[in-house]
Design a protein around this motif. Structure first.
Motif, PDB file in Angstrom:
ATOM      1  N   ILE A   1      53.277 -77.983 -12.644  1.00  0.00           N
ATOM      2  CA  ILE A   1      53.109 -76.554 -12.957  1.00  0.00           C
ATOM      3  C   ILE A   1      53.358 -75.702 -11.714  1.00  0.00           C
ATOM      4  O   ILE A   1      52.789 -75.972 -10.644  1.00  0.00           O
ATOM      5  N   LEU A   2      54.204 -74.683 -11.883  1.00  0.00           N
ATOM      6  CA  LEU A   2      54.631 -73.836 -10.760  1.00  0.00           C
ATOM      7  C   LEU A   2      53.467 -73.300  -9.911  1.00  0.00           C
ATOM      8  O   LEU A   2      53.485 -73.407  -8.680  1.00  0.00           O
ATOM      9  N   ALA A   3      52.464 -72.710 -10.556  1.00  0.00           N
ATOM     10  CA  ALA A   3      51.341 -72.127  -9.799  1.00  0.00           C
ATOM     11  C   ALA A   3      50.611 -73.209  -9.020  1.00  0.00           C
ATOM     12  O   ALA A   3      50.044 -72.946  -7.956  1.00  0.00           O
ATOM     13  N   GLU A   4      50.642 -74.443  -9.527  1.00  0.00           N
ATOM     14  CA  GLU A   4      49.925 -75.525  -8.846  1.00  0.00           C
ATOM     15  C   GLU A   4      50.736 -76.061  -7.669  1.00  0.00           C
ATOM     16  O   GLU A   4      50.289 -76.008  -6.526  1.00  0.00           O
ATOM     17  N   PHE A   5      51.960 -76.549  -7.950  1.00  0.00           N
ATOM     18  CA  PHE A   5      52.695 -77.163  -6.827  1.00  0.00           C
ATOM     19  C   PHE A   5      53.229 -76.116  -5.853  1.00  0.00           C
ATOM     20  O   PHE A   5      53.627 -76.450  -4.739  1.00  0.00           O
ATOM     21  N   GLY A   6      53.192 -74.851  -6.277  1.00  0.00           N
ATOM     22  CA  GLY A   6      53.631 -73.777  -5.370  1.00  0.00           C
ATOM     23  C   GLY A   6      52.501 -73.182  -4.549  1.00  0.00           C
ATOM     24  O   GLY A   6      52.704 -72.177  -3.868  1.00  0.00           O
ATOM     25  N   SER A   7      51.317 -73.784  -4.611  1.00  0.00           N
ATOM     26  CA  SER A   7      50.177 -73.188  -3.890  1.00  0.00           C
ATOM     27  C   SER A   7      49.531 -74.179  -2.919  1.00  0.00           C
ATOM     28  O   SER A   7      48.300 -74.347  -2.911  1.00  0.00           O
ATOM     29  N   PHE A   8      50.368 -74.812  -2.120  1.00  0.00           N
ATOM     30  CA  PHE A   8      49.853 -75.700  -1.069  1.00  0.00           C
ATOM     31  C   PHE A   8      50.244 -75.207   0.320  1.00  0.00           C
ATOM     32  O   PHE A   8      49.737 -75.682   1.329  1.00  0.00           O
TER      33      PHE A   8
END
Ligand code: DMJ
Length: 634
Positions: free
Chosen positions: A330-337
């Motif tokens: 999911i974009l919001a997940e893998f894009g928030s590290f």
């Protein structure tokens, strides 16, 4: 009387004294004196040439300013003097030059016994050595000066950690009262968690017991303690903060089999611990942040490097949800590290975390974006987009936030992040931003080829994001207006409800504007995004209405969400006495109360030119603008 003419024996001839005595005696005397001088000369000569210590002492005493110098037996080894500088702390400045001089004098003495060519060569090597020595002395001097400066800096800040982590008391008594109120709310939420759910992930304020959501798995990981501790610190609730710190130091661990959300664990636990490290300089938090992040790393072992949603912290096995477009990430997940992992590499010196997020960046930067928009799902095996669905709310939100904040965090050096952000918001502004017939600006969703006129509470964070990025865009006015428009619409979603709290999602359909029409979208679970956006708008525009709107939210929270056991979510914002969900979310303490408190504080508390908030409101320092002074773990 010539007292010096003392005849040893008088000679007589025919009874008459012979007058020769004076001449004979003078000759003898001369021999004796000569003998004494020759002997003395020989002794001095021997002493000077055969006793090297004495020879050196004579030379040294001829050099100005070194009369008390004691030369060790066997002479001075230059290297040794430099290496054991502390033992020779008095050898500074003039004296260090003097040592160079000593070395040169000795070597020149040797030279005198050498053939010319050899002497020249030797002189060259001496000169080189001299230069080396002088350079070493210079470096050493600079290092010491730097150390002194660092010490001074530490005294100036009076505490370890980054700048602006506490304080910010407003001078206006009315504002101070509001800030004190928010602080009291935090204390109420914390005290009840401590009393009824200590060590559990969250509190059930009505049934007064611990609670855990599936994102945390099956273990009690003290999510509320870690999420709330930096807020306690910022609000200077120091007894409570110390209790949290002790628990983290002694009881917090990630042992045991537990399947949890990689994203949630990163933003709440890794982000929370990193923020605590940055605010206090306490290296214990850094150690714990590394421990947690390392448990998440197996999730990144995919063909593309795009992490999966869930990881088992014992076995390291990872997986995605079946509902996410057939096993996509999911974009919001893998894009928030990015914010957490880059900072973690910076403070740990271990590049592994940065490498992981740079890999994600590479994939996202190079992949084709349909109409310039980022869909919410990506297959981690094939690197292809899943179902076509774009949203600034659930499933997409913090990916956009992390682009602009990564650029800010890097001290505006991460140019790729900025370019990706500019292009992404341009596409959103062109294709998804709409104005309702009633004049409300909102960001619609794009789903399977058509627009859905709905906005999530989660998407309300975007008002603050657009405003934060406006100053650095090619059209400041456009993005400031967009930020203000979203902020206003989200405020309307609160204002149009009975409770003055906003629903989980609201729509713009026919006569409906900024209201929810589906029962399963009417709940409010203490989320922060609306007060977050008002906070940014207040900081960036100083328009009083944003403070007022956040004060309205405080009053509504007190009226509908406060219970004697803490704060609860409500099931329907449109009812005057809504039923309560009995969950005090950890993000209420991490985000909602923090943004409210900051709204009623001076800008010197967590200044935006020194800190960026991760998506869970944990402040991280901006490179080059905020020096964190580390305190070693006791
Ligand atoms: C928080 O955990 C974070 O703000 C996240 O980005 C989205 N959801 C919640 C709060 O609503």
């Amino acid at each position: 009387m010539a007292a010096y003419v003392l005849p040893v024996s008088q000679k007589f001839i025919n009874g008459v004294p012979v007058p020769q005595g004076r001449k004979t005696l003078r000759m003898k005397e001369k021999y004796i004196i000569l003998l004494v001088f020759v002997t003395f000369g020989l002794v001095c000569f021997g002493a000077f040439f055969f006793l090297p210590d004495l020879r050196d002492r004579v030379r040294l005493n001829n050099i100005r300013g070194v009369d008390e110098m004691i030369i060790p037996r066997g002479g001075i080894d230059k290297g040794q003097v430099l290496k054991h500088d502390d033992d020779h702390a008095h050898l500074k400045g003039e004296r260090q030059n003097f040592l160079v001089q000593v070395g040169r004098d000795r070597d020149l003495a040797k030279e005198l016994n050498m053939p010319k060519q050899e002497a020249e060569k030797h002189k060259e090597s001496i000169d080189m050595e001299k230069k080396k020595l002088a350079d070493q002395l210079k470096v050493e001097k600079e290092r010491k000066a730097e150390e002194e400066k660092a010490k001074e800096r530490k005294v100036e800040t009076e505490h370890e950690g980054g700048e602006g982590g506490q304080g910010g008391e407003p001078s206006d008594p009315e504002v101070r009262k509001k800030r004190d109120k928010v602080r009291e709310m935090m204390k109420h939420a914390w005290d009840n968690y401590e009393k009824y759910a200590w060590g559990a992930n969250e509190l059930r304020p009505i049934s007064k017991r611990g609670h855990s959501a599936s994102i945390f798995g099956s273990l009690s990981l003290g999510a509320t303690i870690i999420d709330a501790a930096d807020t306690l610190y910022v609000m200077e609730l120091m007894d409570e903060y110390k209790k949290a710190r002790d628990w983290i130091a002694t009881s917090f661990n990630f042992d045991g089999a537990n399947e949890l959300s990689v994203f949630e664990t990163n933003i709440r636990f890794v982000g929370g611990l990193l923020s605590l490290y940055a605010l206090t300089g306490d290296s214990m938090y850094k150690r714990k942040a590394i421990m947690v992040a390392d448990k998440l790393l197996p999730a990144f072992n995919t063909a593309t490097g795009i992490p999966q949603s869930m990881v088992n912290t014992k076995s390291g096995s990872a997986r995605n949800w079946g509902w996410a477009s057939g096993g996509c990430s999911i974009l919001a997940e893998f894009g928030s590290f990015h914010l957490e992992f880059v900072y973690l590499s910076e403070i740990s010196g271990n590049t592994v975390y940065r490498d992981k997020v740079m890999k994600i960046r590479e994939v996202l930067n190079s992949i084709e974006k349909p109409n310039g928009l980022y869909p919410n799902y990506l297959n981690p095996k094939t690197g292809r987009w899943g179902q076509s669905h774009t949203a600034i709310g659930a499933l997409g939100d913090s990916f956009y936030e992390y682009l602009i904040k990564s650029w800010l965090q890097s001290g505006k050096k991460d140019k790729i992040a900025k370019k990706m952000y500019d292009e992404a918001v341009q596409a959103i502004a062109d294709k998804l931003v709409k104005v309702s017939p009633g004049g409300l600006t909102y960001v619609a969703e794009y789903k399977s080829g058509r627009l859905e006129n709905k906005m999530d509470h989660l998407g309300c964070f975007a008002g603050g994001m657009f405003a934060l990025g406006a100053k650095y865009s090619d059209d400041e006015e456009k993005y400031m207006n967009l930020g203000a428009g979203i902020s206003n619409t989200c405020h309307e979603s609160y204002k149009r409800s009975e409770t003055k709290l906003g629903p989980e999602a609201f729509r713009f359909d026919g006569n409906t504007e900024a209201k929810s029409i589906r029962q399963n979208e009417k709940y409010y679970i203490l989320r922060p995004e609306v007060v977050e956006t008002h906070f940014y708008m207040w900081r960036l525009t100083k328009e009083e209405k944003y403070r007022d709107w956040n004060w309205e939210a405080v009053q509504a929270l007190e009226r509908h969400c406060r219970t004697d056991g803490g704060y609860t979510g409500i099931r329907d914002v449109y009812q005057s006495s809504p039923s309560q969900d009995d969950v005090q979310q950890s993000f209420f303490l991490a985000e909602t109360l923090k943004y409210l408190y900051l709204t009623f504080s001076e800008d010197s508390l967590i200044p935006l030119d020194k800190w960026v908030f991760n998506t869970e409101a944990h402040p991280l320092p901006i490179q080059g603008a905020n020096t964190v002074i580390e305190k070693k773990e006791k």
